[in-house]
Scaffold this active site. Sequence first.
Site, short mmCIF file in Angstrom:
data_model
loop_
_atom_site.label_atom_id
_atom_site.label_comp_id
_atom_site.label_asym_id
_atom_site.label_seq_id
_atom_site.Cartn_x
_atom_site.Cartn_y
_atom_site.Cartn_z
CD GLN A 162 -2.92 0.54 -0.06
OE1 GLN A 162 -3.19 1.45 -0.81
NE2 GLN A 162 -3.30 -0.70 -0.30
CG HIS B 46 -0.85 2.39 -4.33
ND1 HIS B 46 -1.02 2.31 -5.68
CD2 HIS B 46 -1.44 1.29 -3.81
CE1 HIS B 46 -1.69 1.20 -5.98
NE2 HIS B 46 -1.94 0.56 -4.87
CD GLU C 2 -8.66 2.24 -0.91
OE1 GLU C 2 -7.58 2.66 -0.42
OE2 GLU C 2 -8.88 2.24 -2.13
CG HIS C 3 -7.50 -1.91 0.64
ND1 HIS C 3 -6.97 -0.70 0.25
CD2 HIS C 3 -7.99 -2.49 -0.49
CE1 HIS C 3 -7.11 -0.56 -1.07
NE2 HIS C 3 -7.73 -1.63 -1.54
CG ASP D 278 -4.83 -4.11 -4.62
OD1 ASP D 278 -5.85 -3.69 -4.06
OD2 ASP D 278 -3.68 -3.97 -4.15
CG HIS E 270 -50.71 18.19 -4.50
ND1 HIS E 270 -50.29 19.42 -4.91
CD2 HIS E 270 -49.63 17.36 -4.61
CE1 HIS E 270 -49.00 19.34 -5.24
NE2 HIS E 270 -48.58 18.10 -5.07
#
Lengths: 427, 427
Positions: free
Chosen positions: B254, B257, B322-323, B356, B415
């Site tokens: 990770q 990245h 996220e993960h 991934d 209405h």
Amino acid sequence: MKVVSARDFQLKRENDYGTPEQNEVVKAIVADIRAEGDAALLRHTEQLDRVRLTADQLRVTDEELKAAYEQVETSFVTAIQSAANNIRAFHLKQKRNSWMDLQADGSILGQIIRPLKRVGVYVPGGKAAYPSSVLMNVIPAQVAGVPEIVMVTPPSTGGQDGVNPYILVAAAEAGVTEIYRVGGAQAIAALAYGTETITPVDKICGPGNIYVALAKREVYGTVNIDSLAGPSEIAVLADDSADASYIAADLLSQAEHDEMASAILVTPSRKLGEAVAVEVQRQLELLPRRDIARASVDSYGAVIITESLSEGIEVINRLAPEHLEIMTEEPMAIAGRIENAGAIFLGPYSSEPVGDYFAGPNHIIPTNGTARFASPVDLDDFIKKSSLIYYSKEALLRDGEQIMELARREGLEGHARAIQIRLDQER
Amino acid sequence: MKVVSARDFQLKRENDYGTPEQNEVVKAIVADIRAEGDAALLRHTEQLDRVRLTADQLRVTDEELKAAYEQVETSFVTAIQSAANNIRAFHLKQKRNSWMDLQADGSILGQIIRPLKRVGVYVPGGKAAYPSSVLMNVIPAQVAGVPEIVMVTPPSTGGQDGVNPYILVAAAEAGVTEIYRVGGAQAIAALAYGTETITPVDKICGPGNIYVALAKREVYGTVNIDSLAGPSEIAVLADDSADASYIAADLLSQAEHDEMASAILVTPSRKLGEAVAVEVQRQLELLPRRDIARASVDSYGAVIITESLSEGIEVINRLAPEHLEIMTEEPMAIAGRIENAGAIFLGPYSSEPVGDYFAGPNHIIPTNGTARFASPVDLDDFIKKSSLIYYSKEALLRDGEQIMELARREGLEGHARAIQIRLDQER
């Protein structure tokens, strides 16, 4: 009401993102609440709503809720309970389970589906205080299983205690768990960032004025928000079998909402089109809100005469209306050809107010042509999903080389090594 | 890598909404494309990408697609096809049907579920060109039934013809129906508003640089957009049963990245925590992207030591990563206690790169704590729903009075009259 051909019809659409000044005001209020919490919330409430409160007066008490039931008519309570039951039943049909896919190699893949934990619902004050909107925002959250549903509404909504009793009864029937008497951008900021009194939420829903809309935009990302609603719209697709007076009444029920509401008839029948135009004029003059309805009809209303019913369907798909009524000989046969419409009402008895108040489907529906890509509010708006991946040793040994191939092709050697280290040890 | 207690840990989060200058630039480009179409698109492409094209060179041809397969390794094609099959199988499980509820009074309520008609996918150029992201954005749209899937990618992505052949192969395998060599804010504007060459879409997906992100924000409302992704994150929850070298490798996958990626271990075991910190340092120095990974680990990485596994779960739910990898003795028993996580990886063999690239669930997952209210990309992102209401005469006669009660209580007499006119005639 103007009668035009499909070719000559040009839809007016406008988005309101506020003036630079309005954006400045909202940013400043949000920053104040973030920095000072309750103190700023009370200060802005005093300044903007002209109501002086202490922090422990913010929350509406159970006693006030009980008192609200004494202040409203029994016929209202009965009607709101019937509507709530229908809305609950329709949304219950949307329940989805977490699921998993068990594979032969021992791996398990799936999606975990859970309700959001805490949701805030904004309810406008004054003339725009609609109990039906409370039901439509709150019930889907409640059915989805959201345990904490927080309503905020300005203290100036009228009634003895400063909160509209009809709103309070609707909130209780829908399943709201906390109510605070705050409104405007300051209420949105309090829901997003929290104060000493108000715990922050995960998502904010509900309509409001331009300051509320801009504040929702401003806090989006910190919390989720619902989509920003534009003026309401109806399109009616009809042929000679339809009753002009029904159509006119339905168009006007939309036009009375506000001057920018849009009410459009699409028909291959010039005879019907002209009859509806006359009937709209006649019924319009009898309406209490005739000034609003007239402005809407004059600026955004139209009768569009098409070459055929098929061309009518094309026009509808281009309009992507919020509400679509189909009043033709075979309305069911046309539904399948409608690509873009938020809610579809079929046949002579499915007048739009049936859906606005009562039938069960949500009345919060994409406006402004966004039915092309958006959907009415439903349970999906109050859940979140997590992917689940359990990979077995067998699966990893089998797939490891291919995973590393893809990782290395993207220049992400670290990704490949996370696999390699396992293959080296386990193989 | 710093080792801290849960109490002392403070997560850094930042949102990037661009500088005022960047916003100005994007607004100007979008306005140009809206006003001048292809001419502006070609002009900005020449200016920003330094590639001079004519309008009929914008679209990537079938010949170029075929040629791309010649330019890439067979092992890549095999791996991307395997991944595509898995992703397709997982997303197929999410298919939902339109449904209806037929009631005893003859009424029918339901939801019509349809795919979007036309979707645009942005694929970045240069170093950030990831074939796996093409699969993850395109396959869900294709499985949902979207008939037109348009890819745009800058002409400067490298390769013989100016478009990266790995990206082209991934696009072909995923089911893209049109490809245009344009990028940046100008490509987003072209997808939203259309030009002579590019037909406008209903939704735009895919990652990009800050100009692409701001352009997506700018056109939101005219089209739908996916959510704006922040830096990638992983959290690992582990106990003494876990292998420190596996955890370190996963954290680094990770961290490599980007400098703002975040990699965090949460564990009640100080022994494991310290072993992982050492192992991260060791493996880090062996990585090609060690400078990026080191910056990420130093600024956003941490080992958090908790009092217990339960406190670890609380920390995870606050992080809403996220993960999330769970490497404990009974990982399955913990999954049910995780409220907030985009994707959950269970056990020692479910290394994040498995998800991934390959397993099937989507790798586009909510970042920055938004797993509290958002979900990984799935079929729901490429469908739209319409409510269906057919109310029978019997139902309207039964419910009409209650509907009018609610309408009149909200001051919407128009209405009520749309109902009244039917009751008067049909009763």
